[in-house]
Write a protein that holds these residues in place. Structure first.
Motif, mmCIF file in Angstrom:
data_model
loop_
_atom_site.group_PDB
_atom_site.id
_atom_site.type_symbol
_atom_site.label_atom_id
_atom_site.label_comp_id
_atom_site.label_asym_id
_atom_site.label_seq_id
_atom_site.Cartn_x
_atom_site.Cartn_y
_atom_site.Cartn_z
ATOM 1 N N VAL A 21 31.771 -11.720 4.507
ATOM 2 C CA VAL A 21 30.759 -12.712 4.875
ATOM 3 C C VAL A 21 29.425 -12.396 4.212
ATOM 4 O O VAL A 21 28.760 -13.288 3.673
ATOM 5 N N ILE A 22 29.042 -11.119 4.220
ATOM 6 C CA ILE A 22 27.782 -10.730 3.594
ATOM 7 C C ILE A 22 27.822 -11.000 2.094
ATOM 8 O O ILE A 22 26.870 -11.521 1.515
ATOM 9 N N LEU A 27 25.801 -16.472 -2.180
ATOM 10 C CA LEU A 27 25.866 -17.781 -2.832
ATOM 11 C C LEU A 27 24.955 -18.805 -2.160
ATOM 12 O O LEU A 27 24.641 -19.829 -2.750
ATOM 13 N N PHE A 28 24.535 -18.536 -0.922
ATOM 14 C CA PHE A 28 23.821 -19.546 -0.148
ATOM 15 C C PHE A 28 22.387 -19.166 0.229
ATOM 16 O O PHE A 28 21.698 -19.949 0.849
ATOM 17 N N VAL A 29 21.959 -17.975 -0.113
ATOM 18 C CA VAL A 29 20.596 -17.551 0.214
ATOM 19 C C VAL A 29 19.860 -17.213 -1.082
ATOM 20 O O VAL A 29 20.471 -17.000 -2.118
ATOM 21 N N ASP A 30 18.537 -17.154 -0.995
ATOM 22 C CA ASP A 30 17.768 -16.754 -2.167
ATOM 23 C C ASP A 30 18.110 -15.313 -2.515
ATOM 24 O O ASP A 30 18.089 -14.432 -1.668
ATOM 25 N N ASP A 31 18.440 -15.108 -3.766
ATOM 26 C CA ASP A 31 18.859 -13.794 -4.219
ATOM 27 C C ASP A 31 18.203 -13.509 -5.556
ATOM 28 O O ASP A 31 18.090 -14.407 -6.384
ATOM 29 N N PRO A 32 17.775 -12.288 -5.804
ATOM 30 C CA PRO A 32 17.082 -11.998 -7.067
ATOM 31 C C PRO A 32 18.008 -11.974 -8.286
ATOM 32 O O PRO A 32 17.539 -11.939 -9.408
ATOM 33 N N ILE A 41 29.386 -10.990 -7.338
ATOM 34 C CA ILE A 41 29.194 -10.246 -6.086
ATOM 35 C C ILE A 41 29.999 -10.896 -4.960
ATOM 36 O O ILE A 41 30.708 -10.219 -4.213
ATOM 37 N N ALA A 42 29.890 -12.204 -4.852
ATOM 38 C CA ALA A 42 30.584 -12.918 -3.777
ATOM 39 C C ALA A 42 32.098 -12.820 -3.927
ATOM 40 O O ALA A 42 32.811 -12.584 -2.953
#
Length: 125
Positions: A21-22, A27-32, A41-42
């Motif tokens: 889940v993490i 894919l759905f949150v702001d990520d650098p 990563i996902a």
């Protein structure tokens, strides 16, 4: 399977689902990271979680599967070392170690346990 092993098995399943889940949340949150890295990563996290979940449910009693499940705390420890993410990685890694120790299959002994049993057997012989 003993109650101790079942508790370890349940905790490991929860940890593997959380890992997936993490990883998928990138894919759905702001990520650098750039989008390509987020997808890698996902997908790695989801695959890792699925493999761990299936291995935990299907073969926790075998020594090889149990040893291979140590990749989860090692994976989390590498995050602590390389990224400095004590929360949540160090905490999840510690929980994973406890769960793996609880779910240790029969026949897997540590050196201290083996030495003690040999001493007892020699003393009683």
């Amino acid at each position: 399977m003993s109650a101790r092993a079942r508790v370890g098995q349940i905790v490991l399943c929860v940890l593997f689902v959380l890992t997936g889940v993490i990883a998928l949340s990138t894919l759905f949150v702001d990520d650098p990271f750039p989008y390509d890295a987020q997808v890698l990563i996902a997908s790695f996290g989801a695959a890792f979680a699925l493999i761990g979940f299936v291995a935990t449910l299907g073969g926790i009693g075998t020594r090889l599967v149990w040893l291979s499940l140590w990749t989860l705390p090692l994976f989390l420890a590498s995050h602590v070392v390389t990224l400095g993410t004590w929360l949540p990685d160090a905490v999840l890694g510690a929980v994973a170690i406890v769960a793996l120790l609880l779910s240790r299959p029969r026949g897997v002994e540590f050196a201290a346990t083996r030495a003690t049993r040999e001493d007892v057997e020699q003393a009683t012989a």
